[in-house]
Design an enzyme around this catalytic site. Sequence first.
Site, mmCIF file in Angstrom:
data_model
loop_
_atom_site.group_PDB
_atom_site.id
_atom_site.type_symbol
_atom_site.label_atom_id
_atom_site.label_comp_id
_atom_site.label_asym_id
_atom_site.label_seq_id
_atom_site.Cartn_x
_atom_site.Cartn_y
_atom_site.Cartn_z
ATOM 1 N N GLU A 333 0.828 -1.210 0.000
ATOM 2 C CA GLU A 333 0.000 0.000 0.000
ATOM 3 C C GLU A 333 0.864 1.262 0.000
ATOM 4 O O GLU A 333 0.694 2.150 0.833
ATOM 5 C CB GLU A 333 -0.976 -0.023 1.187
ATOM 6 C CG GLU A 333 -1.918 -1.225 1.120
ATOM 7 C CD GLU A 333 -2.968 -1.268 2.233
ATOM 8 O OE1 GLU A 333 -2.707 -0.727 3.325
ATOM 9 O OE2 GLU A 333 -4.046 -1.854 1.993
ATOM 10 N N ASP A 412 -8.396 -9.217 3.946
ATOM 11 C CA ASP A 412 -8.192 -8.151 4.922
ATOM 12 C C ASP A 412 -9.280 -8.118 5.992
ATOM 13 O O ASP A 412 -10.134 -7.233 5.966
ATOM 14 C CB ASP A 412 -8.142 -6.800 4.179
ATOM 15 C CG ASP A 412 -7.616 -5.685 5.063
ATOM 16 O OD1 ASP A 412 -7.099 -5.987 6.144
ATOM 17 O OD2 ASP A 412 -7.729 -4.521 4.658
ATOM 18 N N GLU A 440 -12.615 -3.003 12.197
ATOM 19 C CA GLU A 440 -12.631 -2.209 10.967
ATOM 20 C C GLU A 440 -13.778 -2.597 10.031
ATOM 21 O O GLU A 440 -14.517 -1.733 9.563
ATOM 22 C CB GLU A 440 -11.287 -2.357 10.253
ATOM 23 C CG GLU A 440 -11.242 -1.643 8.911
ATOM 24 C CD GLU A 440 -9.862 -1.702 8.253
ATOM 25 O OE1 GLU A 440 -8.932 -2.279 8.845
ATOM 26 O OE2 GLU A 440 -9.728 -1.158 7.144
HETATM 27 O O1 GCW Z 1 -6.909 -3.232 6.973
HETATM 28 C C1 GCW Z 1 -6.232 -2.423 6.077
HETATM 29 C C2 GCW Z 1 -6.551 -1.049 6.501
HETATM 30 C C3 GCW Z 1 -5.406 -0.085 6.444
HETATM 31 C C4 GCW Z 1 -4.210 -0.745 7.094
HETATM 32 C C5 GCW Z 1 -3.841 -1.961 6.277
HETATM 33 C C6 GCW Z 1 -2.715 -2.756 6.887
HETATM 34 C C7 GCW Z 1 -2.521 0.166 8.517
HETATM 35 O O2 GCW Z 1 -7.645 -0.570 5.763
HETATM 36 O O3 GCW Z 1 -5.814 1.066 7.124
HETATM 37 O O4 GCW Z 1 -3.111 0.122 7.251
HETATM 38 O O5 GCW Z 1 -4.925 -2.838 6.161
HETATM 39 O O6 GCW Z 1 -3.008 -3.738 7.555
HETATM 40 O O7 GCW Z 1 -1.562 -2.421 6.699
#
Ligand code: GCW
Length: 726
Positions: A333, A412, A440
Amino acid sequence: GGSALYKAWLQYAKVNDSEVCEVYKPLIQQIVVAGRIEGVLAAAVAELQEGIRSMLGFTPEVVQEPTGTSCLLLQVNKPEGAETAGAAGEGSGTVSKLAVQPGFDPLPMSETGPISQTSAQGKPWRVPKASAALEADGFTLLHVREGGENCLLLTGGSARGVMYGAFHLLRLISMGICPEGLNVRECPRNRLRMINQWDNADGSIERGYAGRSIFYRDGSMVTDLQRVKDYARILASTGINAISINNVNVHEVETHFITGELLLDVARVAAVFREYGIALFLSVNFAAPIAIGGLSTADPLDRGVQAWWKTAVQQIYTAIPDFGGFLVKADSEHRPGPFAYGRDHADGANMLAEALEPYGGLVIWRCFVYNCMQDWRDRRTDRARAAYDHFKPLDGKFRDNVILQIKNGPMDFQVREPVSPLFGALPHTNQVIEFQVAQEYTGQQRHLCYLVPQWKQVLDFDTYALGPETRVKDIVGGSRFPFPHSGVAAVSNIGDEENWTGHTLAQANLYGYGRLVWNPDLSAEAIADEWTRLTFGNHPAVVAGVTGMLMKSWPIYESYTAPLGVGWMVTPHTHYGPDVDGYEYSRWGTYHFADRDGIGVDRTKRSGTGYAAQYFSPNTEMFESLGTCPDELLLFFHHVPYSHVLHSGKTVIQHIYDTHFTGAEEAEGFVQSWEGLRDKIDDIRHAQVAGRLAKQAEHAKHWRDVINTYFYRKSGIPDEQGRTIY
Ligand code: GCW
């Protein structure tokens, strides 16, 4: 101190059961500790004194040797000749020290069961022999009644073990469990039991749902660390032994945490956690040599870069001698990493590991690496495959002090995902599993969603890596492969709101995380029961009511959100609330592929992305075949028509309608269940939870309507029961 909201599960409410009081009172008037009381041992003793005062109404005195025939005796069990001082967190107070007190016979500590003690009268207490040496974090808690003696004997494998035993004893008292005949032996099943903060120096928290950071404000570390200390305490009470205190997305200010003034601030925080046996880690910026070192490269094979990190690490250990190590999100990312220099993750991780190695530090390297710039027309790239595709070829290439941190699922933290196929696929690489306590994608602590049952399913999953019974919990627990390091990490769900977690019932997730990691064989229900008693008291209606709500909450949340394992369908960026196509045409690689004929992602090797082949047999075959793929993961692995009949006997479309109607109703049911407990829970906590449950019920209807109408309009198939679909 503080309110009931703040105390979380360390309420230490006054025990009203007179029977329980009568048994404990004489037993624990005195706490016996021979030798110096310092560090973690001091925390344990203070916790016992305060907990006992609060629950039973007297403060036990702390003495070097018992003056009567009853006491609570604390001791650290170390093999003969072992150092008693030294490593941080190791208190003193050993049998051998006690034995040199007048009136004590020096009883040798054997390697197998060195738990023996003499009474004040010099008569040996014949304590049952332990079957194996205690690990450092383990403890035994025994009730010894012999002759005129009536004592509790708490023996830790280290001061930390004593502290965990102290918290255990306090739990027993809170829950009204009598000590008669107590014979407990506990050893944590995971060596690394870690919490990751996603806190930023500006005081914000990435994916935080309970206020601002307790660590930082406006670019600096807070000066008053009382709240951090209380956090250390609640974490330690569940067995947590490591924490990373800044976001894995390391921004500008945080990049400086490893040097200068800010490092001294970090050292202050490390000192607070040290008192509770918790090692401190930092998330680091892989490009720090450029960002703050003035170098022109961060290439892990560059000598200047290597030297820069060695110097940085040396400075860290000067400030924090027991520093845990680095947590790294690299090439993920848009974070920097070794790819920019044509190097791989092993090159990157090993370079940092080499710098940390002389001090016993660890590199925890995250496997959350995927292409987040994908085109929706590209049907060959599958985000679910990414972690395995990147890391499997590197197995065996990492140094001994590198640990890979693998998210529980391949995507995720969705409400439902299969288990990451990396578990068991890296037999030569240390690994920890990563969970997300922060909700989240599971309602952001506005919806009730007790996640322990989900984590438990993941930990119980049989990978078949070494044939049957190669479960995830045994892999990360280090018992199936001889990893020098392994365990569990999770993203925290706390902030500076008074109750820590926003939703008071979300405290159960933090508590449950620690307890489950300590012992993955505990049931989700037993943990919920414990948490409820400690938090709200032992009234049977409260225990049954709250435990029941917690246990139903994950299935209910799942039922009114994204169906059958397909995931996502949330509002982009915020990840809260329904937006079925929000991510469908974006670059994050998260699709459902719903059209007028069907829905789901074909991840079979026969006709799809081949993801299913990343598992061991027979899991590959189970997921690959429509006949055996579990319903709850159907759309993760297969694209099917809406008329496809599930194992449950329902069609996919009818399943979607039914679960959304009943899920929203059940969310409404929470409001009633909670209302029924009104007179048994204090007004403040009751009102606060009631407010959240009412909003959840409303929002669940919104989810129901958005999802149902979307699929009704896509498929044109009406609900068999003719309910309202807009
Ligand atoms: O879960 C996702 C989130 C991001 C997060 C990323 C990660 C810290 O939306 O906000 O960043 O994964 O785990 O690195």
